[in-house]
Design an enzyme around this catalytic site. Structure first.
Site, PDB file in Angstrom:
ATOM      1  CB  ILE A  74      -0.928   0.009   1.228  1.00  0.00           C
ATOM      2  CG1 ILE A  74      -1.874  -1.175   1.204  1.00  0.00           C
ATOM      3  CG2 ILE A  74      -1.734   1.302   1.287  1.00  0.00           C
ATOM      4  CD1 ILE A  74      -2.673  -1.333   2.490  1.00  0.00           C
ATOM      5  N   GLY A  75       1.928   1.233   0.786  1.00  0.00           N
ATOM      6  CA  GLY A  75       2.799   2.408   0.861  1.00  0.00           C
ATOM      7  C   GLY A  75       3.403   2.758  -0.478  1.00  0.00           C
ATOM      8  CE1 TYR A 103      -1.596  -5.192  12.045  1.00  0.00           C
ATOM      9  CE2 TYR A 103      -3.780  -6.172  12.199  1.00  0.00           C
ATOM     10  CZ  TYR A 103      -2.881  -5.360  11.539  1.00  0.00           C
ATOM     11  OH  TYR A 103      -3.256  -4.712  10.399  1.00  0.00           O
TER      12      TYR A 103
END
Length: 316
Positions: A51-52, A200
């Site tokens: 995504i980055g 998480y």
């Protein structure tokens, strides 16, 4: 008769046939903003993959000067060259950033502030998921240390520059998994109890609480902030979990592509008129509900204070 025939068809084949329709249902939400970014400066953490990478590429395509803040500089350089080639924008730069080490975070911020006069977009995208129990260089549990505290410190160090460059935005990538998260102040580093999946979830809840408290503190500053759920994306995120890697493979056809996963981050970074929604959580390019825990202002303020204490940041 139709039901009988369906029973005779192997499940994997049925999933394959249904995949396009299901994927379309699960991947709604596209950033339609036409905003261009010449003269603007952006920082994207974890921009060497997934995504980055797609977020950085789109910002570069729109003319921004983009910093890929990555732990793996060599991989980041390869991605930077790829983005430069595809977009024609040569202002794609790679800088070392290890969110598991506050010395690295401070070094990145120091170098950036010496190099740049402005910062308009900060996208806190990097993260890890379900890794075995371990600690950062500063003794923080890895999920909480990287996903929350690392970005908390980075944002703090760049905040004055964001204010000077206003209007500017901070986007924090969270997850729907925050619904299962809890902030255990008596055991924030999971030393008494550790389960990778829950660790998480806790860190993703922390992302949302941080966003809301940051928005409250930044009212009137010209800096706005948003948290996002990108969706379930084909990425390297589940690499620490054999089970999750297997699940990702099994449901591969239903997952978002990294480009699709980047849409909500881009929406919050670019869409005009979004300032009144600062502090909100977004999914599929629209405001989304969060858990009751994520709406608790008392927890958000306490987490802020404890995060400052852990990182050596003076309290306001």
């Amino acid at each position: 008769m139709v039901a009988v025939l369906l029973l005779l068809i192997p499940l994997p084949f049925l999933l394959y046939i249904a995949a396009p329709q299901i994927r379309k249902m699960l991947t709604s939400g596209v950033c339609t903003s036409s905003v261009q970014l010449p003269g603007k400066v952006a920082v994207v953490t974890g921009a060497n993959t997934g995504i980055g990478k797609e977020t950085a590429k789109e910002l570069a395509q729109r003319g921004a000067r983009v910093y890929l803040a990555c732990r793996d500089v060599q991989k980041g350089e390869l991605v930077a060259k790829e983005i430069q080639t595809k977009t024609g924008n040569q202002q794609v730069l790679v800088r070392k950033l290890d969110l598991a080490d506050t010395k690295s975070i401070r070094a990145f911020a120091k170098g950036f502030l010496e190099e740049e006069k402005q910062l308009h977009i900060l996208i806190n995208n990097a993260g890890l998921m379900m890794c075995p129990y371990s600690k950062t260089a500063d003794g923080f549990e890895m999920h909480m240390g990287v996903n929350h505290l690392g970005h908390f410190l980075l944002t703090h160090l760049l905040l004055e520059k964001l204010k000077e460059s206003a209007p500017s935005r901070v986007v924090n990538v969270s997850s729907l998994a925050h619904y299962l998260g809890r902030i255990h102040f008596h055991d924030l580093q999971s030393e008494k109890f550790y389960e990778a999946g829950l660790a998480y979830c806790n860190s993703k809840l922390a992302n949302i609480l941080f966003t809301q408290e940051l928005a409250r503190r930044l009212k009137g500053s010209g800096v706005t902030t948003y948290s996002v759920h990108p969706g379930t994306v084909k990425s390297e995120l589940p690499r620490y979990s054999t089970f999750m890697t297997w699940m990702w493979w099994l449901f591969f056809f239903f997952l978002k592509t990294p480009q699709q996963g980047a849409q909500t981050s881009l929406y919050c970074a670019l869409t005009e008129g979004l300032e009144i929604l600062s502090g909100k959580h977004f999914s599929d390019c629209q405001v989304a509900r969060v858990s009751a825990q994520a709406r608790n202002e008392t927890v958000a303020r306490r987490l802020w204070d404890i995060s400052c204490d852990l990182l050596g940041i003076p309290l306001d």
